[in-house]
Design an enzyme around this catalytic site. Structure first.
Site, mmCIF file in Angstrom:
data_model
loop_
_atom_site.group_PDB
_atom_site.id
_atom_site.type_symbol
_atom_site.label_atom_id
_atom_site.label_comp_id
_atom_site.label_asym_id
_atom_site.label_seq_id
_atom_site.Cartn_x
_atom_site.Cartn_y
_atom_site.Cartn_z
ATOM 1 N N ALA A 79 0.831 -1.210 0.000
ATOM 2 C CA ALA A 79 0.000 0.000 0.000
ATOM 3 C C ALA A 79 0.861 1.255 0.000
ATOM 4 O O ALA A 79 0.662 2.167 -0.813
ATOM 5 C CB ALA A 79 -0.936 -0.016 1.209
ATOM 6 N N CYS B 100 2.821 -12.880 0.651
ATOM 7 C CA CYS B 100 2.143 -14.080 0.145
ATOM 8 C C CYS B 100 3.135 -15.112 -0.355
ATOM 9 O O CYS B 100 2.794 -16.275 -0.541
ATOM 10 C CB CYS B 100 1.214 -13.723 -1.007
ATOM 11 S SG CYS B 100 0.157 -12.327 -0.635
ATOM 12 N N ASN C 108 -2.597 -2.803 -2.913
ATOM 13 C CA ASN C 108 -2.059 -2.191 -4.116
ATOM 14 C C ASN C 108 -3.028 -1.149 -4.687
ATOM 15 O O ASN C 108 -2.637 -0.026 -5.018
ATOM 16 C CB ASN C 108 -1.770 -3.299 -5.137
ATOM 17 C CG ASN C 108 -1.148 -2.783 -6.403
ATOM 18 O OD1 ASN C 108 -1.768 -2.025 -7.130
ATOM 19 N ND2 ASN C 108 0.090 -3.178 -6.666
#
Lengths: 447, 447
Positions: B13, B44, B305
């Protein structure tokens, strides 16, 4: 005597109609006439049978005649319908084994006659055959096993490409010839170039802008190559994949209407207009194109299955409507998945629709994840209303099915501005943090 | 002196905000403070790094601090923001290397502080750590290489499952413990059962409905197992994957509002309400759920994102709005793809929405095509309006990304009746003649 539904054609559309009618009306008499010895077979699976990936031809048969019979459908294989008398509600049928003609009555009729191959009318073509049936595929398999080192495939559409790849799989040197300046004319030339790269990467020689003028024969009348406008190509195996046209002869002779696309005209209920109780479905009919807003003729098993179901349901008192097509298609060729939906840039141009096209190159998975590989997504959107009108994908395994998401966006009338924010799934083994669909939409929205 | 944009948090972010702001305003001063030594890393990807599938931790870094600096962003790694003074527009920042505090001014602020792991408050837990950072993953890799035959993972969500699979990949005997009676509570129990089958098929022992009460330590203070309500489990490696909560302490102390979900409240422009020029994005904020019509806190890189981009664009005079989430998620675990979107049956029940659920079992490809395997699709639709509200998929490779098509259907408000006719792509290597999405929608429409 009860009502009788007759079906001409025992493949996807016809047998889907039969099965749905049977499910809704256990008492209806249902008879299906099929020219070949098979029902419900996957024509799309033929190239994999030729390649040897699917060795048993029976595996291509979703449901055999006996299975249909056990479901109460009177299937007559090797029976050809020669004529339809709509006034007398009668078919003239040839039993191809017994070589005997008979008359068969019907109350309702489903025409599901499919499509014919259209080999070019050139000398020697009679020594070749398109591998469109299980029998023809079996003959080609036998011929390959008997020997020969070279094959030539005429036609660079998806079936031609699939056949070329199948023959490479059989260790043949393969040349693919097309009269157009690009392969896969359902794609724009820039995207088709990636397909050509993939084919050449599999050692398929691609010859474009070449007219095939003659099939060259040896002394025994067997192919020894082809003569093209670009020179002769020697090959023991010559495979025609030059497209198909709807098989409408019998229906047309009976007085059913042919549309501007050359296929049978139907309304959205698969009714033949002006003829109560007469329905048609599958490769022989035209389908409403939701973007072009006119009927088109597309040969695809998925439409045949849906339209056959609609005919069978409506013939038994139901009320289903076919909402039309977008021209979605996919193929896996030479380790590439190739998919398209909606309008290509050139189709939009031909339809005088003002569009903006955007192409992105991205990865199928997180860039660092094992097996990640390149893919291209091209989006075509209306210049004014910014709605998505078309999409094309060429990429490695798992790339192609993303076309379904884009087809759904087109179906729903979404703009590229909206698509870029969709909540699509991310995990490193299956996509980057922004799925390629989102990356492409974002790029298109910026244009 | 020009305007200065400060960013707390150097991951998806924060750095997405920084990069977008930089692109739009070349003269803006941009400084980003990041606690760890890394920027823009793929959390991830951690399980694949632990498994050894992605061996180099650098591969998990999408863009390094130096790459961001080359883009004109003043990245300060190993700098922790201790306090925000919104009135004076100042940050108190600790340089973790130099152990020195300083004051940093800002005109605009993006809060992208992410999430904290929430290990259970049990004796011995301090001897374990959740593998959520590259450093922690490196320590776990080292510990595995030093020996041990058994591992226990606490938490049966997707991260717990991915970690369990990673440890199987390292040839450890793995037990997975969860306090709930099913794995993956983001799925309904019937679908989660297929996930459990897959995990057990990979020799992961699954212990459900078991509370972990203590991490058992050896004489050197190293884990030797766990005590659970279901008995003791011996293991040299104990991995916590018991979930995360938004990291909001600094923002809350500064007076920013916390929403009902426990995360920072933002409007659809990622603005912190009541504080001009203060934005927040990513795991620390709440996001509008389009179906529940209330804010939820979801930790996903794809939202981070998008929201970071919106904050960066809007902080530089732009006007982008985040249209909300559906709760789409995917994971590949134990050779299964597991995906979900919208509401599960139990979530709909909890929200007092009257739904009908339908599950179909089908094949990922044409049944005869090599590699075809089973998949399940569960659809949840409104009983009255027949709109699709949720979908879950468990199946073999290539099954899962179909969730995107279903998420798009939900986004567009389609009914299952409409979805069954969508023009989705068919070819034997990638689907049956009717894609599983269509098969499931047809079954749901019949209910």
């Amino acid at each position: 005597m009860g009502q009788r539904l007759a079906i001409i054609g025992g493949d996807a559309a016809g047998m889907s109609a039969a099965a749905n009618a049977r499910r809704r009306d256990p008492d209806l008499g249902i008879v299906a006439f099929e020219r070949s010895g098979y029902t419900s077979f996957s024509a799309c699976g033929i190239p994999y049978h030729v390649a040897g990936l699917v060795d048993e031809s029976d595996d291509l048969i979703a449901r055999s005649p006996d299975q249909h019979r056990a479901n109460g459908i009177d299937v007559r294989i090797r029976h050809e319908v020669l004529a339809v008398d709509l006034a007398r509600r009668e078919l003239t049928v040839l039993d191809r084994n017994a070589r005997r003609e008979s008359t068969e009555p019907f109350d309702q009729l489903v025409v599901a006659t499919g499509a014919h191959a259209t080999p070019p009318p050139i000398p020697g073509v009679e020594a070749t055959e398109p591998a469109r049936t299980i029998d023809a595929a079996g003959r080609l398999r036998g011929q390959i096993l008997r020997g020969g080192a070279d094959a030539v495939v005429i036609g660079g559409g998806y079936i031609g490409l699939e056949m070329a790849e199948a023959l490479v799989h059989r260790n043949l040197r393969v040349t693919l010839v097309d009269r157009e300046p690009q392969l896969m004319t359902t794609l724009d030339a820039d995207m088709a170039a990636h397909v050509q790269d993939a084919a050449e990467g599999q050692d398929i020689r691609v010859v474009l802008s070449a007219q095939v003028e003659e099939v060259l024969l040896d002394g025994d009348g067997r192919p020894r190559g082809v003569r093209t406008s670009d020179g002769d190509i020697a090959a023991e195996h010559v495979v025609m994949a030059t497209g198909v046209r709807p098989a409408t002869e019998v229906a047309e002779a009976a007085g059913l209407e042919i549309g501007e696309s050359g296929a049978l005209r139907v309304d959205d209920h698969q009714r033949c207009p002006g003829h109560d109780g007469v329905w048609a479905a599958g490769d022989c009919v035209e389908s409403w194109h939701r973007l072009l807003e006119r009927p088109v003729n597309l040969q695809l098993g998925t439409h045949a299955n849906k339209q056959g179901r609609i005919a069978g349901v409506n013939a038994t008192g139901g009320d289903l409507a076919f909402p039309g097509v977008l021209g979605t298609a996919i193929s896996r060729i030479c380790h590439r998945e190739i998919a398209r939906t909606g309008l290509s840039e050139s189709e939009a141009e031909a339809a005088a629709i003002d569009v903006v096209a955007t192409t992105v190159k991205t990865d199928t998975r997180a860039a660092y994840f094992p097996g990640s590989a390149s893919m291209w997504v091209k989006l075509v959107a209306g210049r004014e209303d910014r709605r998505l009108l078309g999409a094309q994908i060429v990429g490695s395994q798992t790339a192609g099915k993303r076309i379904d998401t884009l087809a759904t966006c087109i179906w729903a009338g979404m703009t590229v501005d909206e698509i870029q924010w969709l909540d699509l799934a991310y995990a490193p083994p299956v996509s980057g943090v922004l799925d390629p669909v989102l990356v492409a939409a974002r790029a298109a929205a910026k244009r």
